[in-house]
Design a protein around this motif. Structure first.
Motif, PDB file in Angstrom:
ATOM      1  N   PHE A 228     -23.997  30.404   1.790  1.00 17.93           N
ATOM      2  CA  PHE A 228     -24.749  30.400   3.042  1.00 17.93           C
ATOM      3  C   PHE A 228     -25.025  28.961   3.467  1.00 17.93           C
ATOM      4  O   PHE A 228     -24.850  28.008   2.696  1.00 17.93           O
ATOM      5  N   VAL A 229     -25.481  28.813   4.711  1.00 16.09           N
ATOM      6  CA  VAL A 229     -25.851  27.520   5.276  1.00 16.09           C
ATOM      7  C   VAL A 229     -27.367  27.482   5.422  1.00 16.09           C
ATOM      8  O   VAL A 229     -27.985  28.469   5.836  1.00 16.09           O
ATOM      9  N   THR A 230     -27.970  26.336   5.108  1.00 16.25           N
ATOM     10  CA  THR A 230     -29.428  26.204   5.201  1.00 16.25           C
ATOM     11  C   THR A 230     -29.796  24.741   5.403  1.00 16.25           C
ATOM     12  O   THR A 230     -28.973  23.839   5.152  1.00 16.25           O
ATOM     13  N   ASP A 231     -31.015  24.504   5.876  1.00 17.18           N
ATOM     14  CA  ASP A 231     -31.563  23.149   5.951  1.00 17.18           C
ATOM     15  C   ASP A 231     -32.678  22.966   4.927  1.00 17.18           C
ATOM     16  O   ASP A 231     -33.464  22.016   5.013  1.00 17.18           O
ATOM     17  N   GLN A 232     -32.735  23.846   3.931  1.00 18.53           N
ATOM     18  CA  GLN A 232     -33.851  23.880   2.997  1.00 18.53           C
ATOM     19  C   GLN A 232     -33.995  22.590   2.206  1.00 18.53           C
ATOM     20  O   GLN A 232     -35.100  22.067   2.049  1.00 18.53           O
ATOM     21  N   SER A 233     -32.894  22.032   1.706  1.00 15.15           N
ATOM     22  CA  SER A 233     -33.000  20.902   0.787  1.00 15.15           C
ATOM     23  C   SER A 233     -33.174  19.567   1.493  1.00 15.15           C
ATOM     24  O   SER A 233     -33.485  18.573   0.849  1.00 15.15           O
ATOM     25  N   ARG A 234     -33.010  19.528   2.828  1.00 17.03           N
ATOM     26  CA  ARG A 234     -33.034  18.246   3.515  1.00 17.03           C
ATOM     27  C   ARG A 234     -34.063  18.175   4.636  1.00 17.03           C
ATOM     28  O   ARG A 234     -34.114  17.206   5.374  1.00 17.03           O
ATOM     29  N   THR A 235     -34.892  19.195   4.760  1.00 19.59           N
ATOM     30  CA  THR A 235     -35.895  19.224   5.818  1.00 19.59           C
ATOM     31  C   THR A 235     -37.285  19.202   5.210  1.00 19.59           C
ATOM     32  O   THR A 235     -37.563  19.914   4.237  1.00 19.59           O
ATOM     33  N   ASN A 236     -38.163  18.382   5.772  1.00 13.03           N
ATOM     34  CA  ASN A 236     -39.553  18.312   5.340  1.00 13.03           C
ATOM     35  C   ASN A 236     -40.406  18.865   6.474  1.00 13.03           C
ATOM     36  O   ASN A 236     -40.648  18.187   7.473  1.00 13.03           O
ATOM     37  N   LEU A 237     -40.852  20.112   6.321  1.00 12.49           N
ATOM     38  CA  LEU A 237     -41.616  20.748   7.377  1.00 12.49           C
ATOM     39  C   LEU A 237     -43.004  20.143   7.551  1.00 12.49           C
ATOM     40  O   LEU A 237     -43.561  20.163   8.647  1.00 12.49           O
TER      41      LEU A 237
ATOM     42  N   ALA B  49     -33.173  17.310   8.991  1.00 13.09           N
ATOM     43  CA  ALA B  49     -31.882  16.702   8.686  1.00 13.09           C
ATOM     44  C   ALA B  49     -30.792  17.735   8.910  1.00 13.09           C
ATOM     45  O   ALA B  49     -31.028  18.829   9.418  1.00 13.09           O
ATOM     46  N   GLY B  50     -29.560  17.373   8.539  1.00 11.83           N
ATOM     47  CA  GLY B  50     -28.426  18.257   8.768  1.00 11.83           C
ATOM     48  C   GLY B  50     -28.427  19.449   7.823  1.00 11.83           C
ATOM     49  O   GLY B  50     -29.226  19.567   6.895  1.00 11.83           O
ATOM     50  N   TYR B  51     -27.485  20.357   8.069  1.00 11.92           N
ATOM     51  CA  TYR B  51     -27.370  21.576   7.269  1.00 11.92           C
ATOM     52  C   TYR B  51     -26.505  21.327   6.044  1.00 11.92           C
ATOM     53  O   TYR B  51     -25.540  20.547   6.075  1.00 11.92           O
ATOM     54  N   THR B  52     -26.853  22.021   4.976  1.00 13.48           N
ATOM     55  CA  THR B  52     -26.092  21.967   3.743  1.00 13.48           C
ATOM     56  C   THR B  52     -25.694  23.378   3.344  1.00 13.48           C
ATOM     57  O   THR B  52     -26.019  24.346   4.042  1.00 13.48           O
ATOM     58  N   ILE B  53     -24.997  23.521   2.220  1.00 13.79           N
ATOM     59  CA  ILE B  53     -24.453  24.815   1.800  1.00 13.79           C
ATOM     60  C   ILE B  53     -24.988  25.158   0.413  1.00 13.79           C
ATOM     61  O   ILE B  53     -25.016  24.303  -0.491  1.00 13.79           O
ATOM     62  N   GLY B  54     -25.436  26.389   0.259  1.00 15.29           N
ATOM     63  CA  GLY B  54     -25.912  26.878  -1.027  1.00 15.29           C
ATOM     64  C   GLY B  54     -25.194  28.149  -1.428  1.00 15.29           C
ATOM     65  O   GLY B  54     -24.502  28.785  -0.618  1.00 15.29           O
ATOM     66  N   VAL B  55     -25.361  28.538  -2.682  1.00 13.04           N
ATOM     67  CA  VAL B  55     -24.809  29.797  -3.194  1.00 13.04           C
ATOM     68  C   VAL B  55     -25.921  30.547  -3.918  1.00 13.04           C
ATOM     69  O   VAL B  55     -26.788  29.945  -4.549  1.00 13.04           O
ATOM     70  N   ARG B  56     -25.893  31.876  -3.818  1.00 16.08           N
ATOM     71  CA  ARG B  56     -26.929  32.727  -4.420  1.00 16.08           C
ATOM     72  C   ARG B  56     -26.258  33.832  -5.196  1.00 16.08           C
ATOM     73  O   ARG B  56     -25.356  34.520  -4.685  1.00 16.08           O
ATOM     74  N   GLU B  57     -26.676  34.034  -6.459  1.00 12.86           N
ATOM     75  CA  GLU B  57     -26.185  35.134  -7.268  1.00 12.86           C
ATOM     76  C   GLU B  57     -26.817  36.433  -6.783  1.00 12.86           C
ATOM     77  O   GLU B  57     -28.051  36.530  -6.677  1.00 12.86           O
ATOM     78  N   VAL B  58     -25.999  37.415  -6.476  1.00 13.64           N
ATOM     79  CA  VAL B  58     -26.519  38.665  -5.931  1.00 13.64           C
ATOM     80  C   VAL B  58     -27.384  39.391  -6.949  1.00 13.64           C
ATOM     81  O   VAL B  58     -28.443  39.937  -6.616  1.00 13.64           O
ATOM     82  N   ALA B  59     -26.980  39.410  -8.197  1.00 17.06           N
ATOM     83  CA  ALA B  59     -27.693  40.185  -9.216  1.00 17.06           C
ATOM     84  C   ALA B  59     -29.032  39.570  -9.581  1.00 17.06           C
ATOM     85  O   ALA B  59     -30.051  40.267  -9.687  1.00 17.06           O
TER      86      ALA B  59
ATOM     87  N   GLN C 144     -23.870  14.473   2.444  1.00 10.30           N
ATOM     88  CA  GLN C 144     -25.256  14.479   2.891  1.00 10.30           C
ATOM     89  C   GLN C 144     -25.413  14.072   4.349  1.00 10.30           C
ATOM     90  O   GLN C 144     -26.462  14.286   4.940  1.00 10.30           O
ATOM     91  N   ALA C 145     -24.416  13.435   4.928  1.00 10.51           N
ATOM     92  CA  ALA C 145     -24.499  13.044   6.335  1.00 10.51           C
ATOM     93  C   ALA C 145     -24.003  14.191   7.211  1.00 10.51           C
ATOM     94  O   ALA C 145     -23.071  14.906   6.864  1.00 10.51           O
ATOM     95  N   GLY C 146     -24.640  14.354   8.370  1.00  4.72           N
ATOM     96  CA  GLY C 146     -24.160  15.338   9.340  1.00  4.72           C
ATOM     97  C   GLY C 146     -24.471  16.763   8.930  1.00  4.72           C
ATOM     98  O   GLY C 146     -25.315  17.049   8.069  1.00  4.72           O
ATOM     99  N   HIS C 147     -23.739  17.710   9.563  1.00  5.66           N
ATOM    100  CA  HIS C 147     -23.911  19.137   9.325  1.00  5.66           C
ATOM    101  C   HIS C 147     -22.739  19.680   8.530  1.00  5.66           C
ATOM    102  O   HIS C 147     -21.583  19.278   8.721  1.00  5.66           O
TER     103      HIS C 147
ATOM    104  N   SER D  76     -17.466  20.260   8.298  1.00  4.68           N
ATOM    105  CA  SER D  76     -18.442  19.172   8.197  1.00  4.68           C
ATOM    106  C   SER D  76     -18.095  18.099   9.218  1.00  4.68           C
ATOM    107  O   SER D  76     -16.915  17.839   9.488  1.00  4.68           O
ATOM    108  N   ASP D  77     -19.133  17.491   9.803  1.00  2.00           N
ATOM    109  CA  ASP D  77     -18.925  16.351  10.702  1.00  2.00           C
ATOM    110  C   ASP D  77     -19.393  15.057  10.037  1.00  2.00           C
ATOM    111  O   ASP D  77     -19.923  14.157  10.688  1.00  2.00           O
ATOM    112  N   VAL D  78     -19.165  14.957   8.727  1.00  2.76           N
ATOM    113  CA  VAL D  78     -19.587  13.785   7.966  1.00  2.76           C
ATOM    114  C   VAL D  78     -18.952  12.518   8.512  1.00  2.76           C
ATOM    115  O   VAL D  78     -19.538  11.431   8.432  1.00  2.76           O
TER     116      VAL D  78
END
Length: 625
Positions: free
Chosen positions: A57-66, A72-82, A93-96, A113-115
């Motif tokens: 999935f795509v998220t801004d979780q790791s690079r955004t300070n609410l 910041a830009g979007y990054t990519i994560g993976v999640r185990e379904v189980a 880390q640059a761009g989306h 990516s637009d790095v």
């Protein structure tokens, strides 16, 4: 972006609730939704791995300070379904970084990516984190919007498709060779000193970028999210006060003003109108008002509405006093000795109404109203005698008419997803189904069923409308009958035109068949643009948008008459039963022009099929239905 699980039993989607996006798994057999994420960060572009065990999935979780409102830009994560275990991948880390798509063997992800400052396709090994660049397209790969998906990978073979905008259109390309799909090791782009955002394609000269602060002030300020913010201690001392709404002007309608002097309808007067809307910053309180003058002082009307809407239920109160003025003329006597009579009929509609609205969605709502209402009538009569060619001074008098006090209620289901063009809607649909019980001196129920559909086949629109309005009950005939020959119902049967034709002809007059307490109308139009912009040479000249259309109208009116109760029939006029009410029809073509956003003018070349007038021109001021 729904994405199928490998077994076809579920889909994973990005859903928005309360303005915040999260990931959900939808079980297709039961319809149950399992929420995977629940926070204030963005989540979108989910994708099942080939074995169904992992979701990228795509998220801004790791690079955004609410807390600092630093995005910041979007990054990519993976999640185990189980297990729900989640980790971020070491993408640039640059761009989306967006649109993750699994390789056929499930060991790596393709993503956009637009790095480098230009969006291209990259590949990351999920296990090792090694990143390689797949495409080097100078114009970039792109979807319809900046965050739209643009790549797709086959599950059974090593093949990737992507889109690129070129030559004023989107082209689809395929990557199939193993060497192309493997890509080349990622070369980190040059950025300004201390900058992790501005990539090479967005880097201002000079090149290469010097390290002195003078050359990097913009990049440093862009990356600094704390300058200007108060310290935590200072922020804790700020006073907190309740929100106090203050109304501000949102919109003011085009003011109009005019005056007349003399005239046969009772002298001069002042005419004009203005409307405005006010609201507070949060949109919880809205006030709408309009004032209109129609000549005489007691003919000044107003309408106002207050709406309270911080909750799901929207509550409000409305008040109005609207005068309606209808002129008429008659002449009696002989050519040498006659009397001219001018009539100024006036109807005053005064009411106070409570309003409650419940929105089911952005396009559908239920609406309820209740409140007292008074309708009063009078007439001003101006009589002037002419004897042997000599005109005597006109005499004026006012006679009171009937008045009614009542209590009105209503319940309506309303839907509107239509898209409005320059002169009329061109896509979507609208409907209103309403019951309006009335109590007091007048007792009846008014019913409305109005359905409109707009089918868009670029650049054409097929527009259809079915309308029924009727009064039912004891006092259904208390008010003026509804006339279907107005241009917003059935074109080609304008009342003055029909009345004049009846006076000049010995044929049966259809005027009384065009009115009733209940009406049924069907309209169809084929709409198309005639002029969108007039261009002379290289200089575009603003020209009012013009819409052309072909149309067909049909309508009937029925109800109580002195001769008995009339009944609608699916037939053309000319039957022998005087209590039958046939359908009157017309066909034609026309055009609508939006005059500088101020008024819509409609010109029709119409043939009323059920009268002897034939083809003729008709002019109206109205948008398309």
């Amino acid at each position: 972006n729904p994405n199928w699980s490998p077994d076809g039993g579920s889909i994973v989607v990005s859903g928005t609730r309360g303005g915040i996006s999260d990931l959900y798994i939808i079980d297709l057999a039961s319809g149950a939704a399992q929420r995977l994420t629940s926070d204030r960060y963005a989540y979108f572009h989910p994708a099942y791995s080939p074995d169904g065990s992992t979701i990228a999935f795509v998220t801004d979780q790791s690079r955004t300070n609410l807390d600092q409102l630093s995005y910041a830009g979007y990054t990519i994560g993976v999640r185990e379904v189980a297990t729900g275990a989640t980790r971020m991948l070491p993408v640039p880390q640059a761009g989306h970084n967006i649109n993750p798509v699994w390789s056929r063997d499930g060991t790596s992800l393709y993503f956009v990516s637009d790095v480098s400052g230009i969006a291209n396709i990259y590949r990351i090994e999920v296990g090792s984190g090694a990143v390689s660049q797949i495409t080097r397209i100078f114009s970039g790969v792109s979807g319809i919007t900046a965050l739209s998906p643009t790549i797709s990978a086959a599950r059974d073979i090593d093949r990737v498709l992507f889109t690129s905008f070129e030559g004023n259109g989107y082209n689809i390309y395929a990557l199939e060779q193993a060497e192309a799909l493997a890509g080349a090791p990622l070369a980190m782009p040059q950025v300004a000193t201390g900058d992790t955002i501005a990539p090479l394609a967005a880097l201002l000269p000079p090149h290469p970028r010097p390290a002195e602060p003078a050359f990097n002030r913009v990049a440093q300020q862009v990356n600094d999210a704390t300058t200007g913010l108060p310290s935590a201690a200072a922020a804790a001392d700020y006073p907190v006060v309740p929100y106090r709404p203050r109304l501000g002007l949102d919109y003011i309608g085009q003011p109009m003003i005019g005056a007349t002097v003399g005239g046969g309808m009772g002298g001069g007067g002042l005419f004009g109108a203005v409307s405005a809307i006010w609201s507070d910053v949060l949109g919880r309180h809205t006030v709408m008002g309009a004032v209109q003058a129609q000549g005489e002082l007691d003919e000044i009307g107003f309408s106002t509405l207050y709406l309270y809407s911080p909750l799901r239920w929207n509550l409000g109160v409305a008040a109005q006093r609207i005068p309606y003025v209808f002129p008429a003329f008659s002449q009696t006597g002989t050519p040498g000795d006659f009397q001219r009579n001018f009539f100024r009929f006036r109807l005053f509609d005064t009411r106070v109404t409570g309003v409650a609205q419940y929105p089911f969605s952005h396009v559908q709502r239920a609406e309820f109203t209740a409140g007292p209402r008074r309708i009063a009538e009078d007439v001003r009569i101006i009589e002037q005698r002419f004897v042997a060619g000599q005109a005597f001074p006109p005499e004026s008098r006012r006679e009171p008419g009937s008045s009614f006090n009542m209590f009105e209620t209503s319940a309506a289901l309303i839907y509107d997803s239509s898209l409005f063009g320059f002169t009329s809607p061109f896509a979507g649909q609208r409907y209103r189904f309403e019951l309006n019980p009335i109590f007091g001196q007048i007792q009846m129920v008014q019913a409305t069923a109005d359905y409109r559909r707009y089918l868009f086949f670029n650049p054409f629109t097929v527009a259809v409308r079915g309308l029924h309005y009727g009064r039912y009950g004891r006092d259904q005939a208390a008010f003026r009958d509804i006339y279907i020959g107005y241009p917003w119902f059935v074109r080609g049967y304008a009342p003055n035109d029909v009345e004049r034709a009846c006076r000049e002809s010995t044929a049966p007059c259809p005027l009384n068949q065009l009115s009733g307490q209940r009406i049924g109308v069907v309209n169809a139009e084929l709409r198309f643009p005639l002029i969108r912009a007039l261009v002379l040479g290289v200089a575009p000249i603003g020209f009012p948008p013009i819409e052309g259309f072909f149309f067909a109208d049909a309508g009937t009116a029925w109800g109580e008459t002195p001769q008995g109760t009339t009944t609608p029939i699916f037939a053309r006029p000319g039957g022998e039963n005087s209590l039958d009410r046939p359908f009157f029809t017309s066909i034609g073509a026309g055009a609508r022009v939006n005059v500088f956003g101020y008024i819509i003018v409609e010109v029709d070349y119409v043939n009323p099929l059920d009268r002897d007038r034939g083809w003729h021109w008709q002019f109206n001021f109205q948008p398309g239905f």
